[in-house]
Design an enzyme around this catalytic site. Structure first.
Site, PDB file in Angstrom:
ATOM      1  CB  ALA A 143      -0.936  -0.023   1.200  1.00  0.00           C
ATOM      2  CD  GLU A 146      -0.659   8.552   1.431  1.00  0.00           C
ATOM      3  OE1 GLU A 146      -0.898   9.784   1.462  1.00  0.00           O
ATOM      4  OE2 GLU A 146       0.141   7.990   2.184  1.00  0.00           O
ATOM      5  N   GLY A 150      -0.036   9.279  -6.748  1.00  0.00           N
ATOM      6  CA  GLY A 150       0.207   7.916  -7.213  1.00  0.00           C
ATOM      7  C   GLY A 150       1.646   7.799  -7.656  1.00  0.00           C
ATOM      8  CB  SER A 151       3.416   9.151 -10.613  1.00  0.00           C
ATOM      9  OG  SER A 151       2.547   8.557 -11.529  1.00  0.00           O
ATOM     10  NE  ARG A 266       9.218   0.749 -10.683  1.00  0.00           N
ATOM     11  CZ  ARG A 266       9.607   1.945 -10.265  1.00  0.00           C
ATOM     12  NH1 ARG A 266      10.868   2.314 -10.353  1.00  0.00           N
ATOM     13  NH2 ARG A 266       8.730   2.791  -9.757  1.00  0.00           N
ATOM     14  N   GLY A 365      -9.949  -9.964 -35.638  1.00  0.00           N
ATOM     15  CA  GLY A 365     -11.228  -9.449 -36.127  1.00  0.00           C
ATOM     16  C   GLY A 365     -12.344  -9.628 -35.116  1.00  0.00           C
ATOM     17  CD  GLU A 389       5.066  -2.420  -7.627  1.00  0.00           C
ATOM     18  OE1 GLU A 389       4.190  -2.157  -6.770  1.00  0.00           O
ATOM     19  OE2 GLU A 389       6.275  -2.458  -7.370  1.00  0.00           O
ATOM     20  CB  THR A 391       2.714   5.258 -15.279  1.00  0.00           C
ATOM     21  OG1 THR A 391       3.585   6.397 -15.198  1.00  0.00           O
ATOM     22  CG2 THR A 391       1.600   5.382 -14.255  1.00  0.00           C
TER      23      THR A 391
HETATM   24  C1  LIG Z   1      -5.929  -1.980 -10.545  1.00  0.00           C
HETATM   25  C2  LIG Z   1      -4.903  -1.189  -9.807  1.00  0.00           C
HETATM   26  C3  LIG Z   1      -4.146  -1.802  -8.847  1.00  0.00           C
HETATM   27  C4  LIG Z   1      -3.211  -1.068  -8.121  1.00  0.00           C
HETATM   28  N1  LIG Z   1      -2.498  -1.688  -7.127  1.00  0.00           N
HETATM   29  C5  LIG Z   1      -1.728  -0.940  -6.312  1.00  0.00           C
HETATM   30  C6  LIG Z   1      -1.105  -1.522  -5.162  1.00  0.00           C
HETATM   31  O1  LIG Z   1      -1.197  -2.722  -4.913  1.00  0.00           O
HETATM   32  N2  LIG Z   1      -0.422  -0.711  -4.341  1.00  0.00           N
HETATM   33  C7  LIG Z   1      -0.287   0.640  -4.570  1.00  0.00           C
HETATM   34  O2  LIG Z   1       0.334   1.317  -3.759  1.00  0.00           O
HETATM   35  N3  LIG Z   1      -0.834   1.215  -5.671  1.00  0.00           N
HETATM   36  C8  LIG Z   1      -1.553   0.454  -6.533  1.00  0.00           C
HETATM   37  N4  LIG Z   1      -2.145   1.041  -7.631  1.00  0.00           N
HETATM   38  C9  LIG Z   1      -1.937   2.446  -7.896  1.00  0.00           C
HETATM   39  C10 LIG Z   1      -0.957   2.674  -9.023  1.00  0.00           C
HETATM   40  O3  LIG Z   1       0.340   2.346  -8.617  1.00  0.00           O
HETATM   41  C11 LIG Z   1      -1.089   4.149  -9.455  1.00  0.00           C
HETATM   42  O4  LIG Z   1      -2.341   4.284 -10.073  1.00  0.00           O
HETATM   43  C12 LIG Z   1       0.037   4.551 -10.382  1.00  0.00           C
HETATM   44  O5  LIG Z   1       1.233   4.628  -9.683  1.00  0.00           O
HETATM   45  C13 LIG Z   1      -0.250   5.914 -11.042  1.00  0.00           C
HETATM   46  O6  LIG Z   1      -0.565   6.844 -10.095  1.00  0.00           O
HETATM   47  P1  LIG Z   1      -1.870   7.769 -10.269  1.00  0.00           P
HETATM   48  O7  LIG Z   1      -2.995   6.857 -10.587  1.00  0.00           O
HETATM   49  O8  LIG Z   1      -2.018   8.658  -9.099  1.00  0.00           O
HETATM   50  O9  LIG Z   1      -1.563   8.618 -11.539  1.00  0.00           O
HETATM   51  P2  LIG Z   1      -0.798  10.029 -11.612  1.00  0.00           P
HETATM   52  O10 LIG Z   1       0.470   9.961 -10.866  1.00  0.00           O
HETATM   53  O11 LIG Z   1      -1.772  11.102 -11.254  1.00  0.00           O
HETATM   54  O12 LIG Z   1      -0.483  10.072 -13.163  1.00  0.00           O
HETATM   55  C14 LIG Z   1      -1.491  10.324 -14.151  1.00  0.00           C
HETATM   56  C15 LIG Z   1      -0.804  10.274 -15.508  1.00  0.00           C
HETATM   57  O13 LIG Z   1       0.238  11.273 -15.555  1.00  0.00           O
HETATM   58  C16 LIG Z   1       1.506  10.664 -15.861  1.00  0.00           C
HETATM   59  N5  LIG Z   1       2.568  11.335 -15.105  1.00  0.00           N
HETATM   60  C17 LIG Z   1       2.637  11.523 -13.768  1.00  0.00           C
HETATM   61  N6  LIG Z   1       3.797  12.162 -13.442  1.00  0.00           N
HETATM   62  C18 LIG Z   1       4.474  12.359 -14.599  1.00  0.00           C
HETATM   63  C19 LIG Z   1       5.728  12.957 -14.924  1.00  0.00           C
HETATM   64  N7  LIG Z   1       6.520  13.469 -13.988  1.00  0.00           N
HETATM   65  N8  LIG Z   1       6.092  12.988 -16.227  1.00  0.00           N
HETATM   66  C20 LIG Z   1       5.291  12.472 -17.201  1.00  0.00           C
HETATM   67  N9  LIG Z   1       4.089  11.896 -16.947  1.00  0.00           N
HETATM   68  C21 LIG Z   1       3.687  11.829 -15.666  1.00  0.00           C
HETATM   69  C22 LIG Z   1       1.359   9.211 -15.432  1.00  0.00           C
HETATM   70  O14 LIG Z   1       2.238   8.375 -16.142  1.00  0.00           O
HETATM   71  C23 LIG Z   1      -0.104   8.931 -15.770  1.00  0.00           C
HETATM   72  O15 LIG Z   1      -0.219   8.611 -17.123  1.00  0.00           O
HETATM   73  C24 LIG Z   1      -3.033   0.309  -8.393  1.00  0.00           C
HETATM   74  C25 LIG Z   1      -3.786   0.923  -9.404  1.00  0.00           C
HETATM   75  C26 LIG Z   1      -4.715   0.210 -10.095  1.00  0.00           C
HETATM   76  C27 LIG Z   1      -5.531   0.911 -11.156  1.00  0.00           C
END
Ligand SMILES: Cc1cc2nc3c(=O)[nH]c(=O)nc-3n(C[C@H](O)[C@H](O)[C@H](O)COP(=O)(O)OP(=O)(O)OC[C@H]3O[C@@H](n4cnc5c(N)ncnc54)[C@H](O)[C@@H]3O)c2cc1C
Length: 412
Positions: A143, A146, A150-151, A266, A365, A389, A391
């Site tokens: 976990a 939050e 995310g990223s 990863r 198709g 893990e 994006t």
């Molecule tokens: C089904 C599912 C399972 C998951 N399981 C887990 C889990 O077990 N544990 C956990 O902790 N999390 C989990 N996650 C969360 C996942 O790790 C995050 O969704 C992911 O890290 C992206 O974060 P975000 O959704 O906040 O997107 P954001 O960080 O808001 O990003 C949105 C978009 O902007 C892009 N972006 C962000 N920053 C930059 C940058 N600096 N430069 C260029 N592009 C950027 C991203 O690539 C993305 O395309 C899960 C998510 C899903 C959907």
């Protein structure tokens, strides 16, 4: 000379994982895709098997326990093993192959295998020997994410405060894979928010810890067999020695400690994309052959049916992702810093997975778009592997930073 054959010991465990994928996962794959949030009871059989294997000291099925537990690597006298594995323990390589094979069966079910969560890989990567004893047999989710980020993993706002011989955790975690089924959750929290990222530590929180609740389950595009939970930590109390790594805040070191877990996880996620990608390629080959399209390795691609030429391109892309991932896991097993290679593998495999599975839908198709085959399901399941893990964009950012030798402050 390079020899990329897998050593016998790893082949045996990968074969076993493949058997599980073919005999347990594939037959119920569609069923749990259509019945989101229903617990796949077939996994109980697996839990018993995994426990049996752990007790007997044999390598586990999905191998997600990663580097330290999963086995001793190359079998004595196996020449090829030393080429691929060097003098490693082989745990990461074993985990990679097993993740690949089980995801060939079903990604959502693989993510639901008891005792094989991503948190287990985190524990294996950073736990002390004493903690490995205590947490070696738990089922641990991970976990980090939050509602506010995310990223940007450095933005953790969940807090952990030491109170006597207990940590008290407060915060909300979202999108936690296996968050409602796992027995434990590895939670990232800050021990001192004024000290920034260096204060972020990971904690092993038992599912029944006072103050921990599952507040919702997500409905998703794919991997519907996997439970994705929101967790609330409200004055959640855990023993002081459930912190992974040192509680000291070393500002010089930043949060390298917790980030290290990504070096192990990863390549594993890359392997999942490689598994579902191979499933799609195999199905697509069958569909094309049944339609009379011959795929030849002797004739130049531009002299073949357009679908065959496209198939060859997809297969080459798959192979590149596979080899990058093998390298990342090999480096982890041999204690070589692999952050760059782990991100390269995840970026390449994540992209390949979505590209191959969607192209398979396209080339097959109407058959590919319908529920007659699992192709459309795999195209939905693969997308998450390019998101969690880290994006696609984040992996590329990490690769660029490493190659250009720039810090995260210099290249955002
Ligand atoms: C089904 C599912 C399972 C998951 N399981 C887990 C889990 O077990 N544990 C956990 O902790 N999390 C989990 N996650 C969360 C996942 O790790 C995050 O969704 C992911 O890290 C992206 O974060 P975000 O959704 O906040 O997107 P954001 O960080 O808001 O990003 C949105 C978009 O902007 C892009 N972006 C962000 N920053 C930059 C940058 N600096 N430069 C260029 N592009 C950027 C991203 O690539 C993305 O395309 C899960 C998510 C899903 C959907």
């Amino acid at each position: 000379m390079i020899n990329l054959e897998l050593p016998k010991k790893l082949r045996a465990s990968a074969n076993q994982a493949h058997q599980v994928a073919a005999e347990i996962f594939r037959p119920v794959s569609r069923k749990y895709d259509l019945a989101e949030h229903e617990y796949p009871v077939e996994l109980d059989t697996m839990a018993a098997m995994v426990e049996g294997l752990a007790d007997s000291g044999t390598q586990d099925i999905s191998g997600a326990t990663g580097g330290r537990k999963a086995g001793s690597g190359a079998a004595a006298g196996d020449d090829h093993a030393t080429e691929l594995l060097g003098n490693s323990n082989g745990g990461n390589m074993s985990a990679l192959l097993n993740a690949l094979e089980t995801c060939w069966g079903d990604v959502g079910l693989m993510l639901s295998i008891p005792y094989q969560g991503l948190g287990n890989a985190a524990i294996a990567a950073v736990a002390t020997d004493e903690q490995l004893e205590r947490f070696g047999k738990v089922w641990a989710a991970m976990a980090i994410t939050e509602p506010s980020f995310g990223s940007d993993s450095a933005a953790v706002s969940t807090t952990a405060v030491l109170d006597g011989d207990e940590w008290v955790l407060n915060g909300t975690k979202i999108f936690v894979t296996a968050g409602s089924r796992a027995t434990h959750i590895v939670v990232w929290a800050s021990v001192d928010r004024s000290k920034g990222r260096a204060a972020i530590k990971s904690f092993v929180v038992p599912q029944d810890a006072p103050g921990l609740t599952v507040s919702r389950l997500e409905h998703k595009l794919g991997i519907k067999a996997s439970d994705t939970a929101e967790l609330r930590l409200e004055d959640c109390r855990i023993p002081a020695d459930n912190i992974l790594g040192s509680p000291e805040v070393n500002v010089e070191k930043g949060f390298a400690g917790v980030m290290q877990t990504f070096d192990n996880t990863r390549p594993l996620v890359a392997a999942m994309a490689i598994g579902v990608g191979r499933a799609a390629l195999e199905e697509l080959r069958t569909v094309l052959e049944q339609a009379g399209v011959e795929i030849s390795y002797d004739t130049p691609a531009n002299n073949q049916h357009a679908a065959a030429a496209e198939f060859l391109r997809l297969e080459a892309d798959w192979e590149a992702a596979y080899l990058l991932s093998l390298r990342a896991a090999w480096m982890a097993d041999n204690k070589k810093p692999n952050s760059l290679q782990a991100s390269m593998a995840k970026a390449k495999a994540g992209r390949m997975g979505t590209d191959v599975t969607l192209k398979a839908v396209e080339l097959a198709g109407p058959l590919g778009y319908s529920e007659h085959t699992l192709l459309e399901k795999w195209s939905r399941d693969s997308k998450i592997l390019d998101i969690f893990e880290g994006t696609q964009q984040i992996q590329q950012l990490i690769v660029a930073r490493r190659v250009l030798e720039l810090t995260s402050a210099e290249l955002k």
